[in-house]
Design a protein around this motif. Sequence first.
Motif, mmCIF file in Angstrom:
data_model
loop_
_atom_site.group_PDB
_atom_site.id
_atom_site.type_symbol
_atom_site.label_atom_id
_atom_site.label_comp_id
_atom_site.label_asym_id
_atom_site.label_seq_id
_atom_site.Cartn_x
_atom_site.Cartn_y
_atom_site.Cartn_z
ATOM 1 N N MET A 59 10.932 24.020 -52.016
ATOM 2 C CA MET A 59 11.116 25.279 -52.719
ATOM 3 C C MET A 59 12.546 25.417 -53.256
ATOM 4 O O MET A 59 12.744 25.814 -54.398
ATOM 5 C CB MET A 59 10.765 26.435 -51.776
ATOM 6 N N VAL A 60 13.529 25.104 -52.413
ATOM 7 C CA VAL A 60 14.924 25.225 -52.841
ATOM 8 C C VAL A 60 15.202 24.266 -53.995
ATOM 9 O O VAL A 60 15.888 24.623 -54.955
ATOM 10 C CB VAL A 60 15.896 24.977 -51.659
ATOM 11 N N ARG A 61 14.647 23.049 -53.906
ATOM 12 C CA ARG A 61 14.833 22.070 -54.983
ATOM 13 C C ARG A 61 14.260 22.597 -56.292
ATOM 14 O O ARG A 61 14.882 22.472 -57.345
ATOM 15 C CB ARG A 61 14.173 20.740 -54.593
ATOM 16 N N TRP A 62 13.111 23.210 -56.254
ATOM 17 C CA TRP A 62 12.487 23.762 -57.469
ATOM 18 C C TRP A 62 13.322 24.886 -58.057
ATOM 19 O O TRP A 62 13.503 24.970 -59.269
ATOM 20 C CB TRP A 62 11.085 24.258 -57.186
ATOM 21 N N VAL A 63 13.806 25.770 -57.195
ATOM 22 C CA VAL A 63 14.621 26.895 -57.680
ATOM 23 C C VAL A 63 15.912 26.385 -58.300
ATOM 24 O O VAL A 63 16.314 26.828 -59.390
ATOM 25 C CB VAL A 63 14.895 27.908 -56.541
ATOM 26 N N LEU A 64 16.572 25.441 -57.629
ATOM 27 C CA LEU A 64 17.798 24.869 -58.196
ATOM 28 C C LEU A 64 17.514 24.192 -59.533
ATOM 29 O O LEU A 64 18.279 24.355 -60.489
ATOM 30 C CB LEU A 64 18.419 23.867 -57.235
ATOM 31 N N ALA A 65 16.434 23.446 -59.594
ATOM 32 C CA ALA A 65 16.071 22.774 -60.850
ATOM 33 C C ALA A 65 15.863 23.802 -61.953
ATOM 34 O O ALA A 65 16.335 23.612 -63.085
ATOM 35 C CB ALA A 65 14.819 21.928 -60.654
ATOM 36 N N ALA A 66 15.187 24.891 -61.645
ATOM 37 C CA ALA A 66 14.949 25.931 -62.656
ATOM 38 C C ALA A 66 16.262 26.572 -63.105
ATOM 39 O O ALA A 66 16.486 26.762 -64.299
ATOM 40 C CB ALA A 66 13.999 26.999 -62.098
ATOM 41 N N LEU A 67 17.135 26.893 -62.151
ATOM 42 C CA LEU A 67 18.421 27.511 -62.494
ATOM 43 C C LEU A 67 19.262 26.588 -63.373
ATOM 44 O O LEU A 67 19.860 27.028 -64.366
ATOM 45 C CB LEU A 67 19.204 27.857 -61.232
ATOM 46 N N ILE A 68 19.312 25.315 -63.018
ATOM 47 C CA ILE A 68 20.120 24.361 -63.777
ATOM 48 C C ILE A 68 19.519 24.120 -65.158
ATOM 49 O O ILE A 68 20.238 24.049 -66.156
ATOM 50 C CB ILE A 68 20.293 23.060 -62.971
ATOM 51 N N PHE A 69 18.203 24.025 -65.229
ATOM 52 C CA PHE A 69 17.538 23.846 -66.520
ATOM 53 C C PHE A 69 17.816 25.046 -67.434
ATOM 54 O O PHE A 69 18.172 24.888 -68.603
ATOM 55 C CB PHE A 69 16.034 23.662 -66.320
ATOM 56 N N ILE A 70 17.683 26.243 -66.886
ATOM 57 C CA ILE A 70 17.942 27.463 -67.662
ATOM 58 C C ILE A 70 19.401 27.508 -68.121
ATOM 59 O O ILE A 70 19.695 27.963 -69.228
ATOM 60 C CB ILE A 70 17.567 28.718 -66.839
ATOM 61 N N HIS A 71 20.301 27.012 -67.298
ATOM 62 C CA HIS A 71 21.717 26.949 -67.658
ATOM 63 C C HIS A 71 21.897 26.118 -68.924
ATOM 64 O O HIS A 71 22.612 26.518 -69.851
ATOM 65 C CB HIS A 71 22.500 26.355 -66.483
ATOM 66 N N GLY A 72 21.238 24.961 -68.975
ATOM 67 C CA GLY A 72 21.307 24.105 -70.159
ATOM 68 C C GLY A 72 20.628 24.724 -71.369
ATOM 69 O O GLY A 72 21.153 24.682 -72.488
ATOM 70 N N VAL A 73 19.449 25.316 -71.159
ATOM 71 C CA VAL A 73 18.724 25.960 -72.257
ATOM 72 C C VAL A 73 19.548 27.094 -72.844
ATOM 73 O O VAL A 73 19.651 27.237 -74.066
ATOM 74 C CB VAL A 73 17.344 26.482 -71.777
ATOM 75 N N ALA A 74 20.150 27.897 -71.984
ATOM 76 C CA ALA A 74 20.957 29.027 -72.463
ATOM 77 C C ALA A 74 22.145 28.545 -73.284
ATOM 78 O O ALA A 74 22.483 29.151 -74.312
ATOM 79 C CB ALA A 74 21.430 29.863 -71.276
#
Length: 125
Positions: A1-16
């Motif tokens: 779960m933590v890995r998925w959340v971190l992946a989402a946060l980092i991906f969104i960081h790049g998208v933004a």
Amino acid sequence: MVRWVLAALIFIHGVARVAADGVVPFGAFLETRGFPFGLGLAWLVTVFELAAAPLFAWGRAVAPIALVFSAIYACGIWLVHAPAGWFVVGLGRNGAEYSVLIIACLLAIAWAHRPRALSRDGGLP
């Protein structure tokens, strides 16, 4: 779960960064801090966030990806957040506390996914 959340946060960081046309200013910022090829480095970081975050979420190359993300976020602390102090909000603004938490989680995940040494008999663990 933590890995998925971190992946989402980092991906969104790049998208933004891409969506806000922030890659060029990020590159210019890096150059003002003495990094050569700032724009290329900014694109490298951004593309890595966008490409590696899904792999990280899916459980592929987890430890090396986590270590690279940790290095990227450590540079973010050094260049941006540490000069602003510790707190992100409240007693400060844009501080390092959130990035420290992200790095701690990334390093814990890297440790959990580290390659295991070969057993004494030469076989796989």
